[in-house]
Design a protein around this motif. Sequence first.
Motif, PDB file in Angstrom:
ATOM      1  N   HIS A   1       0.838  -1.200   0.000  1.00 54.58           N
ATOM      2  CA  HIS A   1       0.000   0.000   0.000  1.00 54.58           C
ATOM      3  C   HIS A   1       0.878   1.256   0.000  1.00 54.58           C
ATOM      4  O   HIS A   1       1.609   1.498   0.951  1.00 54.58           O
TER       5      HIS A   1
ATOM      6  N   HIS B   1       1.283   5.503  -1.865  1.00 57.08           N
ATOM      7  CA  HIS B   1       0.807   6.579  -2.747  1.00 57.08           C
ATOM      8  C   HIS B   1       2.036   7.190  -3.413  1.00 57.08           C
ATOM      9  O   HIS B   1       2.292   8.387  -3.324  1.00 57.08           O
TER      10      HIS B   1
ATOM     11  N   HIS C   1      -5.419   6.505  -4.627  1.00 60.88           N
ATOM     12  CA  HIS C   1      -6.837   6.519  -4.229  1.00 60.88           C
ATOM     13  C   HIS C   1      -7.758   6.499  -5.439  1.00 60.88           C
ATOM     14  O   HIS C   1      -7.544   7.251  -6.392  1.00 60.88           O
TER      15      HIS C   1
ATOM     16  N   GLU D   1      -6.266   1.993  -4.324  1.00 59.62           N
ATOM     17  CA  GLU D   1      -6.943   1.875  -3.034  1.00 59.62           C
ATOM     18  C   GLU D   1      -8.377   2.331  -3.303  1.00 59.62           C
ATOM     19  O   GLU D   1      -8.637   3.528  -3.442  1.00 59.62           O
TER      20      GLU D   1
ATOM     21  N   HIS E   1      -5.643  -1.066   5.634  1.00 55.46           N
ATOM     22  CA  HIS E   1      -5.454  -0.621   7.039  1.00 55.46           C
ATOM     23  C   HIS E   1      -6.686  -0.859   7.925  1.00 55.46           C
ATOM     24  O   HIS E   1      -7.261   0.087   8.468  1.00 55.46           O
TER      25      HIS E   1
ATOM     26  N   ASP F   1       1.602   2.675   3.374  1.00 57.37           N
ATOM     27  CA  ASP F   1       0.631   3.752   3.116  1.00 57.37           C
ATOM     28  C   ASP F   1       1.376   5.089   3.049  1.00 57.37           C
ATOM     29  O   ASP F   1       0.877   6.103   3.524  1.00 57.37           O
TER      30      ASP F   1
ATOM     31  N   HIS G   1       2.990   8.540   1.782  1.00 56.96           N
ATOM     32  CA  HIS G   1       2.448   9.615   0.939  1.00 56.96           C
ATOM     33  C   HIS G   1       3.523  10.567   0.432  1.00 56.96           C
ATOM     34  O   HIS G   1       3.234  11.413  -0.417  1.00 56.96           O
TER      35      HIS G   1
HETATM   36 FE   LIG Z   1      -3.771   4.829   1.525  1.00 59.44          FE
END
Ligand SMILES: [Fe+2]
Length: 242
Positions: A7, A9, A44, A88, A144, A199, A201
């Motif tokens: 996961h 971004h 996303h 996601e 998550h 996750d 970013h």
């Molecule tokens: Fe995410």
Amino acid sequence: MSVIDFHSHVLPRIDDGSHSSEESLGMLQISASQGIDVMAATSHFYATEDRISSFLNRRRCSEERLKERMNQELTKEERIPRLIMGAEVAFFTGISRAERLEELTYEGTDLLLLEMPFTKWNKSEIEEVRYILERRKLRVMLAHLERFLMIPGNKKRIYELMELPVYVQINAGSFERWGERRQISKMIRKKEQIFLGSDCHGIHHRVPNLKNGREALEKMMGSTFIDKMDKEAAVLLGLEDK
Ligand SMILES: [Fe+2]
């Protein structure tokens, strides 16, 4: 064996993650320094704002921009994680019957990374996930899952959802908080297996941190658990022989 980040971004300028190809490259380099072999780019997808076709187009452009940058900046010797495209996908009412949902799975698989709503869930959300599994014949990884425990009154539904043959993805950062660590350990006991994602970013905020999560998980469950997780992770993404 490959170390996989399920996961991230990392793709530039497609969502609230990386702001530029330069930042994406930085995220990949940080991940490489942590021993990550494969990074899933799970930008996303919100059905309320986007169509699947336009999302896939934007994702392709973003990937191309990043790869161009990589060709310019990286030396032959520099190793960075292999990128796997994904999404996601934020839950929405009717998702189980949405056309072309299959196209949002991790590249080359039938595995969908699903982000459940940040509200108290009802029976209908659980039923939609069941429909995706049974009628759409997709596999589902819940993004998550530990984050939804913070929603008052949701715990019962989370455990109901875990009764289904879903995969559970936990964020590496959640191991830093004692309360969440305790909840994760309960989830592992229930599900016997989890998968990790950073996750991440960016390079300043919500940075790649999979290594810390893996270390915390190893402390909690032992190295055999991690080895088994890595093996199953590679099978899930169809990477076991590559
Ligand atoms: Fe995410």
